[in-house]
Motif scaffolding. Structure first.
Motif, PDB file in Angstrom:
ATOM      1  N   SER A  40      -0.027  -2.604  -2.121  1.00 27.12           N
ATOM      2  CA  SER A  40       0.675  -3.750  -2.753  1.00 27.12           C
ATOM      3  C   SER A  40       1.522  -4.217  -1.171  1.00 27.12           C
ATOM      4  N   ASN A  41       1.671  -5.616  -1.277  1.00 30.98           N
ATOM      5  CA  ASN A  41       2.418  -6.080  -0.110  1.00 30.98           C
ATOM      6  C   ASN A  41       3.725  -6.078  -0.720  1.00 30.98           C
ATOM      7  N   ARG A  42       4.326  -5.705  -1.736  1.00 30.56           N
ATOM      8  CA  ARG A  42       5.566  -5.657  -2.081  1.00 30.56           C
ATOM      9  C   ARG A  42       6.106  -4.313  -2.693  1.00 30.56           C
ATOM     10  N   PRO A  43       6.878  -3.589  -1.705  1.00 29.50           N
ATOM     11  CA  PRO A  43       7.399  -2.455  -2.223  1.00 29.50           C
ATOM     12  C   PRO A  43       7.853  -2.140  -3.709  1.00 29.50           C
ATOM     13  N   ASP A  44       8.630  -3.152  -4.009  1.00 26.26           N
ATOM     14  CA  ASP A  44       9.094  -3.340  -5.546  1.00 26.26           C
ATOM     15  C   ASP A  44       8.049  -3.774  -6.713  1.00 26.26           C
ATOM     16  N   ALA A  45       6.636  -3.769  -6.290  1.00 28.18           N
ATOM     17  CA  ALA A  45       5.837  -4.224  -7.219  1.00 28.18           C
ATOM     18  C   ALA A  45       5.827  -3.144  -8.489  1.00 28.18           C
ATOM     19  N   ALA A  46       5.993  -3.652  -9.858  1.00 27.41           N
ATOM     20  CA  ALA A  46       5.954  -3.094 -10.780  1.00 27.41           C
ATOM     21  C   ALA A  46       4.647  -2.107 -11.495  1.00 27.41           C
ATOM     22  N   GLY A  47       3.591  -2.829 -10.749  1.00 26.26           N
ATOM     23  CA  GLY A  47       2.524  -1.910 -10.901  1.00 26.26           C
ATOM     24  C   GLY A  47       2.251  -0.774 -10.241  1.00 26.26           C
ATOM     25  N   LEU A  48       3.056  -0.288  -9.108  1.00 25.35           N
ATOM     26  CA  LEU A  48       2.842   0.775  -8.244  1.00 25.35           C
ATOM     27  C   LEU A  48       3.391   1.898  -9.196  1.00 25.35           C
ATOM     28  N   ALA A  49       4.389   1.723 -10.174  1.00 24.13           N
ATOM     29  CA  ALA A  49       4.860   2.803 -11.020  1.00 24.13           C
ATOM     30  C   ALA A  49       3.937   3.212 -11.961  1.00 24.13           C
ATOM     31  N   PHE A  50       3.212   2.488 -12.664  1.00 22.60           N
ATOM     32  CA  PHE A  50       2.057   2.650 -13.398  1.00 22.60           C
ATOM     33  C   PHE A  50       0.895   3.482 -12.607  1.00 22.60           C
ATOM     34  N   ALA A  51       0.840   3.016 -11.246  1.00 19.63           N
ATOM     35  CA  ALA A  51      -0.480   3.754 -10.679  1.00 19.63           C
ATOM     36  C   ALA A  51       0.083   5.027 -10.462  1.00 19.63           C
ATOM     37  N   ARG A  52       1.222   5.402 -10.078  1.00 19.92           N
ATOM     38  CA  ARG A  52       1.617   6.736  -9.634  1.00 19.92           C
ATOM     39  C   ARG A  52       1.532   7.575 -10.845  1.00 19.92           C
ATOM     40  N   GLU A  53       1.990   6.906 -11.990  1.00 20.78           N
ATOM     41  CA  GLU A  53       2.118   8.015 -13.187  1.00 20.78           C
ATOM     42  C   GLU A  53       0.757   8.267 -13.676  1.00 20.78           C
ATOM     43  N   ALA A  54      -0.509   7.222 -13.211  1.00 21.95           N
ATOM     44  CA  ALA A  54      -1.739   7.625 -13.491  1.00 21.95           C
ATOM     45  C   ALA A  54      -2.359   8.412 -12.429  1.00 21.95           C
ATOM     46  N   GLY A  55      -1.646   9.158 -11.567  1.00 26.71           N
ATOM     47  CA  GLY A  55      -2.166   9.954 -10.477  1.00 26.71           C
ATOM     48  C   GLY A  55      -3.092   9.313  -9.499  1.00 26.71           C
ATOM     49  N   ILE A  56      -2.784   7.909  -9.282  1.00 29.28           N
ATOM     50  CA  ILE A  56      -3.481   7.301  -8.174  1.00 29.28           C
ATOM     51  C   ILE A  56      -2.778   7.326  -6.970  1.00 29.28           C
ATOM     52  N   ALA A  57      -3.558   7.342  -5.869  1.00 29.17           N
ATOM     53  CA  ALA A  57      -2.660   7.070  -4.574  1.00 29.17           C
ATOM     54  C   ALA A  57      -1.984   5.744  -4.299  1.00 29.17           C
ATOM     55  N   CYS A  58      -0.898   5.647  -4.075  1.00 29.65           N
ATOM     56  CA  CYS A  58      -0.396   4.232  -3.575  1.00 29.65           C
ATOM     57  C   CYS A  58       0.157   4.021  -2.363  1.00 29.65           C
ATOM     58  N   ALA A  59       0.039   2.673  -2.032  1.00 28.45           N
ATOM     59  CA  ALA A  59       0.755   2.297  -0.430  1.00 28.45           C
ATOM     60  C   ALA A  59       1.254   1.135  -0.802  1.00 28.45           C
ATOM     61  N   ALA A  60       2.614   0.772  -0.056  1.00 30.64           N
ATOM     62  CA  ALA A  60       3.240  -0.398  -0.039  1.00 30.64           C
ATOM     63  C   ALA A  60       3.483  -0.942   1.553  1.00 30.64           C
ATOM     64  N   LEU A  61       2.705  -2.068   1.669  1.00 35.08           N
ATOM     65  CA  LEU A  61       3.070  -2.456   2.945  1.00 35.08           C
ATOM     66  C   LEU A  61       3.635  -3.918   2.972  1.00 35.08           C
ATOM     67  N   ASP A  62       4.905  -3.899   3.266  1.00 34.52           N
ATOM     68  CA  ASP A  62       5.773  -4.985   2.984  1.00 34.52           C
ATOM     69  C   ASP A  62       5.362  -6.084   4.045  1.00 34.52           C
ATOM     70  N   HIS A  63       4.740  -7.037   3.884  1.00 36.98           N
ATOM     71  CA  HIS A  63       4.198  -8.129   4.777  1.00 36.98           C
ATOM     72  C   HIS A  63       5.345  -8.842   5.525  1.00 36.98           C
ATOM     73  N   LYS A  64       6.596  -8.953   5.010  1.00 33.95           N
ATOM     74  CA  LYS A  64       7.732  -9.564   5.631  1.00 33.95           C
ATOM     75  C   LYS A  64       7.920  -8.756   6.855  1.00 33.95           C
ATOM     76  N   ILE A  65       7.727  -7.669   7.261  1.00 33.08           N
ATOM     77  CA  ILE A  65       8.462  -6.931   8.286  1.00 33.08           C
ATOM     78  C   ILE A  65       7.224  -6.728   9.461  1.00 33.08           C
ATOM     79  N   TYR A  66       6.078  -7.742   9.193  1.00 33.39           N
ATOM     80  CA  TYR A  66       4.945  -8.030  10.183  1.00 33.39           C
ATOM     81  C   TYR A  66       5.344  -9.339  11.009  1.00 33.39           C
ATOM     82  N   ALA A  67       4.779  -9.329  12.192  1.00 34.36           N
ATOM     83  CA  ALA A  67       5.114 -10.451  12.933  1.00 34.36           C
ATOM     84  C   ALA A  67       3.943 -11.684  12.460  1.00 34.36           C
ATOM     85  N   GLY A  68       3.058 -11.337  12.110  1.00 36.55           N
ATOM     86  CA  GLY A  68       2.215 -12.259  11.556  1.00 36.55           C
ATOM     87  C   GLY A  68       1.028 -11.656  10.542  1.00 36.55           C
ATOM     88  N   ARG A  69       0.416 -12.617   9.918  1.00 42.58           N
ATOM     89  CA  ARG A  69      -0.660 -12.208   8.980  1.00 42.58           C
ATOM     90  C   ARG A  69      -1.574 -11.359   9.393  1.00 42.58           C
TER      91      ARG A  69
END
Length: 218
Positions: A40-69
């Motif tokens: 997800s590009n949003r660390p607070d995305a609600a879907g991440l919690a479901f994925a963790r509970e399902a035992g799936i690897a998760c990653a959150a990369l907040d696009h706001k902290i990067y200098a550009g696209r």
């Protein structure tokens, strides 16, 4: 001898409704793909919690902290490579992707759109369809290309637009169909039964796939 399942990443920005449908279908032992990462590009995305509970690897990369696209997408590409991802499904990923990133995944990245493309590209599809008085609405799964909401169409499903519909009621019926055709499209892609000819997607092999394409609601 079992065949290796294709490793899939699902990219989300919110609750990940279609992500859940993909995860549920991929639990079948004969499904040709496994959901190996939810990103997800949003660390607070609600879907991440479901994925963790399902035992799936998760990653959150907040696009706001990067200098550009480009910097954001290169970090995303590195994460996908770390997890040995082979296919990508966009599931409510609210970021326009650059031609560079799309080029890395040409023919291996798909998206679901809540309209019958090529009609109603972009946002507010249900509201716009009702305003135009359409009688048939629906959803589309397509390969991702640099142009927004374009690319060869893999599957579509239609629903009636009723006289008393609101954007919310119409969206709910369309979403039910998204949950059916998106997992089916991923199954066909992972099984290698899709071929792109120009801007058309045709099925090769797997005799059951043709009927499913014609009747994705079955």
């Amino acid at each position: 001898m079992s065949v290796a399942r294709r490793r899939v990443a699902i990219l989300i920005s919110g609750r990940g409704s279609n992500m859940r449908a993909l995860v549920e279908r991929a639990r079948a032992p004969d499904f040709p793909a496994e959901i190996a990462l939810v990103l997800s590009n949003r660390p607070d995305a609600a879907g991440l919690a479901f994925a963790r509970e399902a035992g799936i690897a998760c990653a959150a990369l907040d696009h706001k902290i990067y200098a550009g696209r480009e910097q954001f997408e290169r970090s995303m590409q590195a994460m996908l490579e770390i997890h040995r991802i082979e296919l990508i499904c966009l599931a409510g990923f609210m970021r326009l992707l650059t031609p560079w990133f799309i080029g890395q995944w040409s023919g291996r990245m798909i998206n679901v759109h809540p309209a019958l493309l090529p009609s109603y590209r972009g946002l507010r599809t249900h509201e716009r369809a009702l305003a135009d008085g359409v009688k048939i609405h629906g959803c589309t799964v397509h390969f991702v290309v640099p142009a927004m909401d374009e690319g060869p169409i893999i599957a579509q499903a239609a629903v009636p637009a009723l006289d008393d519909d609101t954007p919310e009621t119409l969206a709910a019926r369309v979403l039910e169909q998204e949950h059916k055709i998106y997992p089916a499209a991923l199954e066909w892609l992972a099984a290698g039964v899709l071929r792109v000819e120009g801007n058309r997607v045709v099925r090769v092999g797997a005799p059951g796939a043709t009927e499913a394409l014609r009747n994705p609601s079955c």
